[in-house]
Design an enzyme around this catalytic site. Structure first.
Site, short mmCIF file in Angstrom:
data_model
loop_
_atom_site.label_atom_id
_atom_site.label_comp_id
_atom_site.label_asym_id
_atom_site.label_seq_id
_atom_site.Cartn_x
_atom_site.Cartn_y
_atom_site.Cartn_z
N ARG A 16 0.98 -1.24 -0.05
CA ARG A 16 0.01 -0.10 0.00
C ARG A 16 0.89 1.17 -0.03
NH1 ARG A 16 -2.70 2.86 4.75
NH2 ARG A 16 -3.68 4.48 3.69
N HIS B 92 -3.02 10.82 1.31
CA HIS B 92 -2.37 10.67 2.56
C HIS B 92 -1.85 12.01 3.14
CE1 HIS B 92 -0.96 7.12 5.27
NE2 HIS B 92 -0.52 8.32 5.87
N GLU C 107 -7.50 8.23 6.37
CA GLU C 107 -7.84 8.70 7.86
C GLU C 107 -8.33 10.09 7.76
OE1 GLU C 107 -4.02 8.39 10.15
OE2 GLU C 107 -4.27 5.87 10.27
N ASN D 126 -7.46 1.21 9.95
CA ASN D 126 -6.28 1.39 10.56
C ASN D 126 -6.43 1.40 12.10
OD1 ASN D 126 -5.38 1.81 7.96
ND2 ASN D 126 -4.68 4.06 8.52
N TYR E 130 -4.52 0.89 15.98
CA TYR E 130 -3.05 1.09 16.82
C TYR E 130 -3.39 0.63 18.20
CZ TYR E 130 -0.79 2.47 12.75
OH TYR E 130 -0.22 2.81 11.36
N GLU F 211 -3.76 -0.55 8.13
CA GLU F 211 -2.36 -0.23 8.87
C GLU F 211 -2.61 -1.06 10.40
OE1 GLU F 211 -1.46 3.90 9.47
OE2 GLU F 211 -1.84 4.32 7.39
O1 IFM Z 1 2.52 7.05 10.48
C1 IFM Z 1 1.12 7.07 10.43
C2 IFM Z 1 0.49 7.02 9.22
O2 IFM Z 1 0.79 8.11 8.32
C3 IFM Z 1 -1.11 7.00 9.44
N1 IFM Z 1 -1.65 6.24 10.28
C4 IFM Z 1 -0.80 6.08 11.79
C5 IFM Z 1 0.45 6.01 11.57
C6 IFM Z 1 1.46 5.75 12.81
O3 IFM Z 1 1.14 7.01 13.41
#
Ligand code: IFM
Length: 454
Positions: free
Chosen positions: A78, A122, A167, A293, A295, A357
């Site tokens: 990606r 992005h 995002e 995405n 985290y 992500e």
């Molecule tokens: O680095 C970023 C990415 O550009 C977008 N999503 C979160 C990642 C980590 O913060």
């Protein structure tokens, strides 16, 4: 379909990057300036005073980076296109040299047997468009759709999977409300207008892409963070609902054709953006997939002093409670990924899901043996892959997983201080060293299974 370790045989094991974070070469071959060039060159905006001028020098090293991916066994990559590299002022004339770069990369990927997935936005808005009002200006949505269509006309014969935006929460809220990202505004009205126009531009672009080539897959990537209340007090539960509205539902609901959530509209009041009669229908244009995405999760408590009356528990407190925390100050909470995928599947039902992500920043160093031992990242990925496996077994149509990131890179407001890569980058020499987690990922892909870390 034959299963191995819970993953379908054609599961897309991937890795992701973004243009401004890796390419460098910001003044080469006719590239125009973006809002991130401006922002990163503004004193005090980036933790280490760095910028993306050189970054990982991927613009010149892309061949080696593709070789590296081939070595790892990556099935899909990606990448994002830098809008100002291909259209220096955002609209009008195409910069052929910029386009040539992406053609070379895409062809290199295909030759290496790696399927490209392209993100159109992005975060690197052409500065010219910012000067005309940026995302808070409605015209930017139309301009984006035109850019998207142009890219698909040029590359759609080789790129099957297109992601309109990465995002939208970050573009709108980090960029226009919290001021932490370009263009650095702090204004709720502008942030909500930006969010609306980003979503509108997604719908317009999806329609334009479909009209040009109905065989392509089009979707959007959201960063979703589940919230858990700090206690079972009514006020904390309510605050968690608000957090969810602010962070997740504000984007999920309109994309699914439900309009903006009523509770948040009431809360935003006069700051609500201008929504034209057909906008919500455009935003809800059906897509082929949703990218998520993930985290971490957020623990939320009521806080009367905050503008939206919620506060997120900070890393010190979480650490004190025994949680594992990454270098970003984010809790390691794998279960959140599985629960989130289940929720999105049950409540919104997108046709296909990708984890576009997932990854973690840790303080990696090159050891005396010249290697980078990052067991915490391997543990992180292993636990999150297990969640992916769990939900696939439960019937969630999860078709792929892109680890963030292929290599350490420019982490926006944190500059080069946070390392998310499965490959270590020495920014002085530009040497790449595959970390232990990268080697482990290699085994995962080879076995198509969530291999136990050794
Ligand atoms: O680095 C970023 C990415 O550009 C977008 N999503 C979160 C990642 C980590 O913060």
């Amino acid at each position: 379909m034959p299963q191995s370790g819970g993953f379908p045989a054609d599961f897309l094991w991937g890795t992701a990057t973004a243009a401004y974070q890796i390419e460098g070469a910001v003044r080469e071959d006719g590239r125009g300036a973006s809002i991130w060039d401006t922002f990163s060159h503004t004193l005090g905006k980036i933790a280490d005073g760095a910028n993306g001028d050189v970054a990982c020098d991927h613009y010149h090293r892309w061949r080696d980076d593709i070789k590296l991916m081939q070595e790892i066994g990556i099935r899909s990559y990606r990448l994002s296109i830098a809008w100002p590299r291909v259209m220096p002022s955002g609209s009008g004339a195409l910069n052929q040299q910029g386009l040539d770069f992406y053609e070379r990369v895409i062809e290199g990927l295909l030759e290496a047997g790696i399927t490209p997935a392209v993100t159109l936005y992005h975060w690197d808005l052409p500065q010219t468009l910012q000067n005309r009002g940026g995302w808070p200006a409605r015209a930017t949505a139309e301009t984006f759709a035109n850019y998207a269509d142009t890219m698909v006309r040029r590359l759609g014969d080789r790129v099957q999977r297109w992601i309109t935006h990465n995002e939208p929460w970050c573009t709108s809220m980090l960029g226009h409300l919290l001021g932490e990202h370009a263009p650095g505004e702090r204004d709720l009205g502008k942030a909500l207008a930006a969010a609306h126009h980003v979503l509108l531009s997604h719908g317009l672009a999806t329609q334009a892409i479909r009209a040009t080539n109905s065989k392509l897959e089009v979707g959007i990537t959201l960063n979703l963070t589940p919230g858990d209340p700090a206690s079972d007090r009514e006020a904390d539960q309510q605050a968690t609902q608000t957090f969810d509205g602010f962070f997740n539902r504000w984007f999920l609901d309109p994309l699914a054709g439900r309009g903006y959530p009523q509770d948040m509209q009431t809360l935003y009041g006069a700051a609500m953006p201008q929504v034209e009669p057909n906008d919500l229908a455009v935003i809800a244009t059906p897509t082929d997939f949703l990218g998520i995405n993930y985290y971490t999760r957020a623990i939320i408590a009521y806080d009367a002093n905050e503008p939206l009356q919620f506060a997120q528990r900070g890393p010190e407190k979480l650490r004190g409670e025994g949680a594992e925390i990454t270098e970003m100050g984010w809790e390691v909470y794998p279960q959140g990924l599985g629960d989130l995928l289940l929720r999105v599947h049950r409540e919104y039902g997108p046709k296909t899901l990708y984890v576009t992500e997932n990854g973690a920043a840790f303080a990696d160093e090159v050891g005396a043996d010249g290697q980078v031992h990052d067991p915490a990242r391997t543990r992180y990925l292993h636990a999150h892959f297990a969640e992916a496996e769990r939900v696939i077994q439960a019937g969630v149509p999860l078709r792929g997983y892109y680890v963030w990131s292929l290599m350490d890179n420019f982490e926006w407001a944190f500059g080069y201080t946070k390392r998310f890569g499965i490959t270590y980058v020495d920014y002085t020499t530009q040497e790449r060293i595959l970390k232990d987690s990268g080697r482990w990922y290699q085994e995962v892909i080879a076995e198509n299974a969530n291999v136990e870390p050794r």
